[in-house]
Design a protein around this motif. Structure first.
Motif, PDB file in Angstrom:
ATOM      1  N   ALA A 112       0.825  -1.213   0.000  1.00  0.00           N
ATOM      2  CA  ALA A 112       0.000   0.000   0.000  1.00  0.00           C
ATOM      3  C   ALA A 112       0.858   1.261   0.000  1.00  0.00           C
ATOM      4  N   GLY A 113       1.950   1.244   0.759  1.00  0.00           N
ATOM      5  CA  GLY A 113       2.886   2.369   0.712  1.00  0.00           C
ATOM      6  C   GLY A 113       2.767   3.380   1.830  1.00  0.00           C
ATOM      7  N   GLY A 114       1.997   3.057   2.883  1.00  0.00           N
ATOM      8  CA  GLY A 114       1.909   3.990   4.004  1.00  0.00           C
ATOM      9  C   GLY A 114       1.105   5.233   3.678  1.00  0.00           C
ATOM     10  N   ASP A 115       1.265   6.249   4.505  1.00  0.00           N
ATOM     11  CA  ASP A 115       0.405   7.431   4.412  1.00  0.00           C
ATOM     12  C   ASP A 115       1.055   8.659   3.788  1.00  0.00           C
ATOM     13  N   VAL A 116       2.391   8.732   3.824  1.00  0.00           N
ATOM     14  CA  VAL A 116       3.080   9.939   3.350  1.00  0.00           C
ATOM     15  C   VAL A 116       3.853   9.606   2.073  1.00  0.00           C
ATOM     16  N   PRO A 117       3.595  10.308   0.972  1.00  0.00           N
ATOM     17  CA  PRO A 117       4.255   9.996  -0.300  1.00  0.00           C
ATOM     18  C   PRO A 117       5.668  10.573  -0.406  1.00  0.00           C
ATOM     19  N   ASP A 118       6.507  10.196   0.540  1.00  0.00           N
ATOM     20  CA  ASP A 118       7.887  10.696   0.574  1.00  0.00           C
ATOM     21  C   ASP A 118       8.747   9.613   1.214  1.00  0.00           C
ATOM     22  N   ARG A 119       9.607   9.006   0.432  1.00  0.00           N
ATOM     23  CA  ARG A 119      10.395   7.887   0.943  1.00  0.00           C
ATOM     24  C   ARG A 119      11.400   8.325   2.014  1.00  0.00           C
ATOM     25  N   LYS A 120      11.698   9.614   2.089  1.00  0.00           N
ATOM     26  CA  LYS A 120      12.651  10.087   3.100  1.00  0.00           C
ATOM     27  C   LYS A 120      12.062  10.023   4.510  1.00  0.00           C
ATOM     28  N   VAL A 121      10.774  10.182   4.609  1.00  0.00           N
ATOM     29  CA  VAL A 121      10.129  10.154   5.933  1.00  0.00           C
ATOM     30  C   VAL A 121       9.214   8.943   6.099  1.00  0.00           C
ATOM     31  N   ASN A 122       9.003   8.187   5.039  1.00  0.00           N
ATOM     32  CA  ASN A 122       8.102   7.040   5.082  1.00  0.00           C
ATOM     33  C   ASN A 122       8.741   5.883   4.317  1.00  0.00           C
ATOM     34  N   ALA A 123       9.358   4.967   5.051  1.00  0.00           N
ATOM     35  CA  ALA A 123      10.054   3.846   4.426  1.00  0.00           C
ATOM     36  C   ALA A 123       9.116   2.982   3.590  1.00  0.00           C
ATOM     37  N   LYS A 124       7.857   2.892   4.001  1.00  0.00           N
ATOM     38  CA  LYS A 124       6.904   2.049   3.281  1.00  0.00           C
ATOM     39  C   LYS A 124       6.668   2.549   1.856  1.00  0.00           C
ATOM     40  N   PHE A 125       6.707   3.857   1.690  1.00  0.00           N
ATOM     41  CA  PHE A 125       6.514   4.424   0.350  1.00  0.00           C
ATOM     42  C   PHE A 125       7.696   4.053  -0.544  1.00  0.00           C
ATOM     43  N   GLY A 126       8.890   4.130   0.010  1.00  0.00           N
ATOM     44  CA  GLY A 126      10.069   3.723  -0.748  1.00  0.00           C
ATOM     45  C   GLY A 126      10.035   2.250  -1.108  1.00  0.00           C
ATOM     46  N   GLN A 127       9.579   1.416  -0.183  1.00  0.00           N
ATOM     47  CA  GLN A 127       9.471  -0.020  -0.448  1.00  0.00           C
ATOM     48  C   GLN A 127       8.490  -0.296  -1.598  1.00  0.00           C
ATOM     49  N   LYS A 128       7.408   0.477  -1.642  1.00  0.00           N
ATOM     50  CA  LYS A 128       6.431   0.307  -2.719  1.00  0.00           C
ATOM     51  C   LYS A 128       7.055   0.643  -4.070  1.00  0.00           C
ATOM     52  N   LEU A 129       7.768   1.748  -4.140  1.00  0.00           N
ATOM     53  CA  LEU A 129       8.406   2.148  -5.392  1.00  0.00           C
ATOM     54  C   LEU A 129       9.463   1.123  -5.819  1.00  0.00           C
ATOM     55  N   ASP A 130      10.219   0.617  -4.843  1.00  0.00           N
ATOM     56  CA  ASP A 130      11.253  -0.375  -5.152  1.00  0.00           C
ATOM     57  C   ASP A 130      10.618  -1.690  -5.609  1.00  0.00           C
ATOM     58  N   PHE A 131       9.503  -2.068  -5.004  1.00  0.00           N
ATOM     59  CA  PHE A 131       8.754  -3.257  -5.405  1.00  0.00           C
ATOM     60  C   PHE A 131       8.383  -3.154  -6.887  1.00  0.00           C
ATOM     61  N   LEU A 132       7.856  -1.996  -7.268  1.00  0.00           N
ATOM     62  CA  LEU A 132       7.450  -1.785  -8.653  1.00  0.00           C
ATOM     63  C   LEU A 132       8.650  -1.767  -9.592  1.00  0.00           C
ATOM     64  N   ASP A 133       9.781  -1.247  -9.128  1.00  0.00           N
ATOM     65  CA  ASP A 133      10.990  -1.255  -9.959  1.00  0.00           C
ATOM     66  C   ASP A 133      11.460  -2.688 -10.204  1.00  0.00           C
ATOM     67  N   ARG A 134      11.382  -3.544  -9.180  1.00  0.00           N
ATOM     68  CA  ARG A 134      11.780  -4.951  -9.359  1.00  0.00           C
ATOM     69  C   ARG A 134      10.817  -5.659 -10.305  1.00  0.00           C
ATOM     70  N   MET A 135       9.527  -5.356 -10.179  1.00  0.00           N
ATOM     71  CA  MET A 135       8.544  -5.908 -11.104  1.00  0.00           C
ATOM     72  C   MET A 135       8.854  -5.485 -12.541  1.00  0.00           C
ATOM     73  N   THR A 136       9.289  -4.253 -12.698  1.00  0.00           N
ATOM     74  CA  THR A 136       9.588  -3.719 -14.028  1.00  0.00           C
ATOM     75  C   THR A 136      10.757  -4.461 -14.660  1.00  0.00           C
ATOM     76  N   ARG A 137      11.795  -4.702 -13.882  1.00  0.00           N
ATOM     77  CA  ARG A 137      12.948  -5.433 -14.417  1.00  0.00           C
ATOM     78  C   ARG A 137      12.551  -6.857 -14.798  1.00  0.00           C
ATOM     79  N   TRP A 138      11.673  -7.460 -14.011  1.00  0.00           N
ATOM     80  CA  TRP A 138      11.163  -8.796 -14.337  1.00  0.00           C
ATOM     81  C   TRP A 138      10.350  -8.755 -15.631  1.00  0.00           C
ATOM     82  N   ALA A 139       9.488  -7.731 -15.767  1.00  0.00           N
ATOM     83  CA  ALA A 139       8.609  -7.638 -16.935  1.00  0.00           C
ATOM     84  C   ALA A 139       9.398  -7.537 -18.233  1.00  0.00           C
TER      85      ALA A 139
END
Length: 264
Positions: A112-139
């Motif tokens: 889901a990525g947490g509540d704040v759209p800033d990976r500097k203050v919200n690690a979950k948002f960064g994890q979401k973006l990184d998840f999608l980047d790994r999916m992209t490399r797989w695709a």
């Protein structure tokens, strides 16, 4: 004809009565579930088998996340990708062996990525973006007709949310998330089957918050759930629809089922 369904069920054991209602009413050939919230040995496989869904691939964990694909068509599990890079159960891939033979069906639950759209203050948002980047490399490496379905936790189009203006800075509809998802789309040339059959800007939501006392009146929905396919496979999709009434069933999920029928 083969019908594929996807549904973030938000605890399969708790909501097995409405899953049974759905399967009896709609009878898809394959159902992909996200957020099953149980380990594999806890999955209600016997209940699904009694309904005719004897072929099952489960990737679960204790109390959180988890995905499962149940089918009336023989299948074999082919992959479990750890795009979260922390061992969470968020993906299972299968190959259909009966009708629709050769289709690879990927079932995914994007964070889901947490509540704040800033990976500097919200690690979950960064994890979401990184998840999608790994999916992209797989695709980029896909070389077979494939379909990826599930809860992407992103509503990419302006008409995929109840208010584009009010949600621009809300996680799930931020420009950065949409841009990241679009890179994943372009990496394989995925076709967004939902929006090919329900054309924008037509209203199309798949999730409504539990916080809304009357979801129908407020209708503050978002299209977080998706069914995407390889271009050649998407051309064989003959129908796509959703079951909004499921949001009103007893003890509902906050998501509703989506379905696509293929001429295979």
């Amino acid at each position: 004809m083969v019908t594929i369904a996807t549904w973030n069920i938000n605890s399969v054991r708790l909501r097995m009565p409405i899953v049974e209602r759905f399967l009896k009413a709609e009878a898809p050939d394959v159902l992909c579930l996200q957020e099953i919230k149980c380990q594999e040995f806890q999955f209600p496989a016997k209940a699904f088998a009694k309904l005719g869904y004897k072929h099952i691939a489960v990737h679960g964990q204790k109390g959180y996340h988890g995905v499962a694909t149940v089918s009336r068509i023989p299948l074999r599990e082919v992959s479990r990708h750890d795009w979260q890079d922390n061992g969470e159960a968020r993906h299972v891939g299968v190959e259909l062996l009966g009708a629709g033979q050769g289709m690879v069906l990927e079932n995914v639950y994007v964070p889901a990525g947490g509540d704040v759209p800033d990976r500097k203050v919200n690690a979950k948002f960064g994890q979401k973006l990184d998840f999608l980047d790994r999916m992209t490399r797989w695709a980029e490496t896909i070389d077979r007709p494939s379909m990826i379905v599930g809860d992407f936790n992103i509503a990419p189009l302006e008409s995929d949310v109840w208010s584009h203006k009010q949600l621009l800075k809300v996680v799930s509809h931020t420009p950065l998330e949409v841009e990241t998802l679009n890179r994943f789309r372009d990496a394989h040339g995925w076709s967004d089957i939902g929006r090919e059959h329900i054309l924008a800007p037509e209203r199309y939501f798949s999730w409504w918050s539990y916080r809304s006392k009357d979801w129908r009146v407020n209708d503050r929905g978002r299209r977080l759930d998706h069914m995407w396919a390889s271009p050649q496979l998407a051309k064989q999709a003959t129908r796509h629809w959703l079951l909004e009434e499921a949001r009103d069933w007893e003890k509902p999920s906050d998501h509703i089922p989506l379905m696509t029928q293929f001429s295979l």
